[in-house]
Design a protein around this motif. Structure first.
Motif, PDB file in Angstrom:
ATOM      1  N   GLY A 270       2.488  -1.758  -0.142  1.00  0.00           N
ATOM      2  CA  GLY A 270       2.009  -1.744   0.271  1.00  0.00           C
ATOM      3  C   GLY A 270       0.590  -1.964   0.072  1.00  0.00           C
ATOM      4  N   HIS A 271       0.766  -0.840   0.171  1.00  0.00           N
ATOM      5  CA  HIS A 271      -1.169  -0.028  -0.121  1.00  0.00           C
ATOM      6  C   HIS A 271      -2.318  -0.937  -0.586  1.00  0.00           C
ATOM      7  CE1 HIS A 271       1.171   3.901  -0.355  1.00  0.00           C
ATOM      8  NE2 HIS A 271       1.539   3.553  -0.877  1.00  0.00           N
ATOM      9  N   GLN A 272      -1.948  -1.842  -1.493  1.00  0.00           N
ATOM     10  CA  GLN A 272      -3.266  -2.781  -1.851  1.00  0.00           C
ATOM     11  C   GLN A 272      -4.357  -2.231  -2.729  1.00  0.00           C
ATOM     12  OE1 GLN A 272      -3.420  -6.611  -0.564  1.00  0.00           O
ATOM     13  NE2 GLN A 272      -1.994  -6.156  -0.953  1.00  0.00           N
ATOM     14  N   MET A 273      -3.916  -1.210  -2.795  1.00  0.00           N
ATOM     15  CA  MET A 273      -4.865  -0.175  -3.710  1.00  0.00           C
ATOM     16  C   MET A 273      -5.135  -1.848  -5.610  1.00  0.00           C
ATOM     17  SD  MET A 273      -3.686   3.191  -3.092  1.00  0.00           S
ATOM     18  CE  MET A 273      -4.862   4.273  -3.701  1.00  0.00           C
TER      19      MET A 273
ATOM     20  N   ILE B   5      -7.440  -4.197  -4.258  1.00  0.00           N
ATOM     21  CA  ILE B   5      -8.965  -3.609  -4.504  1.00  0.00           C
ATOM     22  C   ILE B   5      -9.237  -2.888  -5.824  1.00  0.00           C
ATOM     23  CG2 ILE B   5     -10.207  -1.915  -3.435  1.00  0.00           C
ATOM     24  CD1 ILE B   5      -8.457  -1.254  -1.604  1.00  0.00           C
TER      25      ILE B   5
ATOM     26  N   SER C 131      -2.274 -10.739  -1.521  1.00  0.00           N
ATOM     27  CA  SER C 131      -0.965  -9.427  -0.974  1.00  0.00           C
ATOM     28  C   SER C 131      -0.283 -10.832  -0.418  1.00  0.00           C
ATOM     29  CB  SER C 131      -2.346  -9.837   0.214  1.00  0.00           C
ATOM     30  OG  SER C 131      -1.522  -9.146   1.700  1.00  0.00           O
TER      31      SER C 131
ATOM     32  N   ARG D 229      -6.107  -0.953 -14.275  1.00  0.00           N
ATOM     33  CA  ARG D 229      -7.018   0.227 -13.673  1.00  0.00           C
ATOM     34  C   ARG D 229      -6.328   0.152 -11.876  1.00  0.00           C
ATOM     35  NH1 ARG D 229     -13.062  -0.153 -11.914  1.00  0.00           N
ATOM     36  NH2 ARG D 229     -12.533  -0.416  -9.592  1.00  0.00           N
TER      37      ARG D 229
ATOM     38  N   GLU E  89      -2.918  -0.623 -12.172  1.00  0.00           N
ATOM     39  CA  GLU E  89      -1.888   0.270 -12.422  1.00  0.00           C
ATOM     40  C   GLU E  89      -1.688   1.315 -12.126  1.00  0.00           C
ATOM     41  OE1 GLU E  89      -0.918  -0.337 -17.135  1.00  0.00           O
ATOM     42  OE2 GLU E  89       0.944   0.090 -16.366  1.00  0.00           O
TER      43      GLU E  89
ATOM     44  N   ASN F 252      -3.901   3.061 -10.159  1.00  0.00           N
ATOM     45  CA  ASN F 252      -4.303   3.139  -8.623  1.00  0.00           C
ATOM     46  C   ASN F 252      -2.821   2.922  -7.236  1.00  0.00           C
ATOM     47  OD1 ASN F 252      -6.995   4.282  -7.927  1.00  0.00           O
ATOM     48  ND2 ASN F 252      -7.293   2.790 -10.294  1.00  0.00           N
ATOM     49  N   CYS F 253      -2.054   2.493  -8.459  1.00  0.00           N
ATOM     50  CA  CYS F 253      -0.623   2.062  -7.733  1.00  0.00           C
ATOM     51  C   CYS F 253       0.502   3.579  -7.020  1.00  0.00           C
ATOM     52  CB  CYS F 253       0.376   1.548  -8.076  1.00  0.00           C
ATOM     53  SG  CYS F 253       1.928   1.545  -7.325  1.00  0.00           S
TER      54      CYS F 253
ATOM     55  N   GLN G 206      -5.639 -10.178   4.741  1.00  0.00           N
ATOM     56  CA  GLN G 206      -6.099 -11.380   5.550  1.00  0.00           C
ATOM     57  C   GLN G 206      -6.273 -11.534   6.821  1.00  0.00           C
ATOM     58  OE1 GLN G 206      -3.533 -10.738   3.556  1.00  0.00           O
ATOM     59  NE2 GLN G 206      -1.672 -12.914   3.768  1.00  0.00           N
TER      60      GLN G 206
ATOM     61  N   ASN H  11      -7.340   7.350  -8.992  1.00  0.00           N
ATOM     62  CA  ASN H  11      -6.980   7.640  -7.871  1.00  0.00           C
ATOM     63  C   ASN H  11      -5.800   6.914  -7.039  1.00  0.00           C
ATOM     64  OD1 ASN H  11      -7.574   8.453  -5.629  1.00  0.00           O
ATOM     65  ND2 ASN H  11      -9.491   6.919  -4.990  1.00  0.00           N
ATOM     66  N   ARG H  12      -4.954   7.713  -7.514  1.00  0.00           N
ATOM     67  CA  ARG H  12      -3.188   7.432  -6.367  1.00  0.00           C
ATOM     68  C   ARG H  12      -3.524   7.873  -5.341  1.00  0.00           C
ATOM     69  NH1 ARG H  12       0.129   4.918 -11.029  1.00  0.00           N
ATOM     70  NH2 ARG H  12      -0.176   5.776 -13.000  1.00  0.00           N
TER      71      ARG H  12
ATOM     72  N   ARG I 214       4.773   4.027   4.281  1.00  0.00           N
ATOM     73  CA  ARG I 214       2.797   3.358   3.738  1.00  0.00           C
ATOM     74  C   ARG I 214       2.135   2.947   5.126  1.00  0.00           C
ATOM     75  NH1 ARG I 214       0.214  -0.343   4.657  1.00  0.00           N
ATOM     76  NH2 ARG I 214       1.483  -2.497   3.775  1.00  0.00           N
TER      77      ARG I 214
END
Lengths: 58, 402
Positions: free
Chosen positions: A6-9, A12, A20, A44, A46, A48-49, B116, B341-342, B352
């Motif tokens: 659940g980083h949600q990157m 983004i 989500s 992207r 992929e 950034n996760c 949300q 940017n991980r 997390r």
């Protein structure tokens, strides 16, 4: 490796492709192939996760 | 106050996370350790700890939750006797929980912090940022940390918890007592006690006068496996929201303001390109990740050649991981459109940061609102900026003029 935590990157980086669920974990919004115009964004997501949980296959 | 601490002999064997120059700027130290022959440092200070500095090692630690447990998550052990007495067992679930309880401890609060769900705090956050700016915009000068950043998360969290805004000063003082000043054991103990007593009264009030759309009321009514959740859990979640939700985000906002005060080119980029914001916020979170967590080693183990013993404390320095050149090109540079940017500003794995979506929203709104009202500003005197560090890194005073 990895699963979504659940980083949600991804959402983004590619809000048209990833969303989500109720817990904030990722959902995939697109069924089947990713449209060509969204491929860059999906790649992207992929990249950034932090959990390396996304794998986009050819 | 005279600093009576023993000078650091070597960062590799004697680091001191509360040493003033390390607090102000820990990055050269992290880098020195990371690039040495021993990228996992050790110190005997504060009852001892290990300090991995490479991205790969920090992430491995976070992932291996059975070995690196959350029995202790602060960078210094608790004061003696903290766990004794009534409510001595109140922790900060789910951050302090291990599986299997971690699962339901986390499951219950995640919906509150989903993207949300936190979106409804956007307008209120913007209004409060504007109200703070109204207070100083005509003066031409302000403390971007103490007059601005410091007031934002505490009010957002107060709103979420349904507690009065007039507790802001006390909340801030308590949170500083348990985090920033954790080496002052008496203050730490007192602050923790105040937090528990305050929320105990809130819980009693909600039991008598349940409220609609109220987090504390909802938590009290939640059942797990047919039983109401224990009151220690509810108190623990409130404790978590205060301790993990205030100082952290305030520090991140403060660091972002400090950065922007020194980088007109970044202000310009953000003003001119709305599409840049999502990557920009992630990049700022990477570079200025405020939080270092700790883990307690479950059993004797060799980790990357380091002989760790059961009970040892290991620091998870996310700020160090986020600047590892093995993972990030030009890691000390802020690149607002960085594509890969991980970052692990919010940790990695099952712990997390539960509030990450809220923190992001607050950082973005705080910066956007400021830039709309005060597009041009600079530091009054770079040398006068003061910092907090250790567990949470960020400026405490940051005077700017405009």
């Amino acid at each position: 490796m990895g699963s979504c935590h659940g980083h949600q990157m991804c959402a983004i980086a590619a809000p048209e492709v990833f969303g989500s669920d109720e817990l904030g974990n990722a959902t995939v919004l697109i069924a089947g192939d990713i449209p060509a115009e969204l491929e860059g964004k999906a790649r992207r997501a992929e990249a950034n996760c932090p959990e390396r949980a996304i794998i986009i296959s050819e | 106050m005279t600093d009576t601490r023993k000078p650091v002999e070597s960062l590799l064997t004697d680091y001191d996370i509360f040493e003033p120059s390390f607090i102000a700027n820990p990055y050269p130290g992290y880098s020195e350790i990371r690039e040495s022959e021993c990228p996992i440092a050790h110190t005997d200070r504060y009852q001892g700890s290990w300090l991995p500095t490479r991205y790969e090692d920090v992430v491995a630690l976070a992932q291996e939750y059975e070995v690196f447990t959350s029995r202790g998550i602060l960078v210094m052990p608790p004061p003696p006797g903290q766990a004794e007495g009534a409510y001595g067992g109140v922790a900060a679930p789910p951050i302090t929980s291990d599986p299997p309880d971690h699962h339901w401890h986390r499951r219950l609060i995640l919906p509150v912090f989903a993207p949300q769900a936190v979106a409804k705090y956007e307008q209120g956050t913007k209004d409060l940022c504007n109200a703070l700016i109204d207070e100083f915009i005509d003066k031409g000068t302000a403390d971007a940390a103490a007059d601005y950043a410091q007031h934002i998360p505490v009010r957002v969290i107060s709103t979420m918890l349904g507690v009065p805004f007039d507790m802001e000063e006390e909340f801030t003082d308590w949170v500083r007592g348990v985090l920033e000043n954790m080496h002052d054991l008496e203050r730490r103990k007192r602050s923790r006690q105040s937090i528990i007593e305050f929320f105990l009264a809130q819980v009693e009030d909600r039991k008598k006068n349940p409220r609609d759309n109220d987090l504390i009321t909802e938590l009290l009514n939640t059942e797990v496996e047919g039983k109401k959740v224990p009151i220690e859990y509810v108190l623990g979640v409130c404790n978590l929201m205060l301790v993990a939700g205030i100082d952290t985000t305030w520090s991140a906002i403060g660091s972002v303001m400090w950065h922007m005060a020194q980088h007109p080119e970044h202000r310009k980029q953000l003003r001119e390109n709305d599409d840049l914001w999502p990557t920009a916020i992630e990049e700022l979170l990477r570079v200025y990740a405020p939080v270092t967590m700790a883990r307690i080693v479950d059993r004797d183990i060799e980790f990357q050649g380091c002989p760790m013993k059961a009970g040892d404390r290991v620091l998870m320095a996310f700020p160090a991981a986020n600047r590892d050149p093995r993972q990030f090109e030009n890691p000390d540079e802020v690149i607002l459109d960085r594509e890969h940017n991980r970052h692990v500003a919010f940790g990695s794995g099952i712990h997390r940061c539960a509030g990450s979506n809220l923190a992001r929203l607050e950082v973005r709104i705080a910066l956007q609102t400021w830039l709309e009202r005060i597009p041009e500003f600079e530091l009054v005197d770079p040398a006068s900026v003061t910092w907090a560090g250790g567990q949470v890194h960020g400026p405490r005073s940051c005077m700017v003029k405009f």
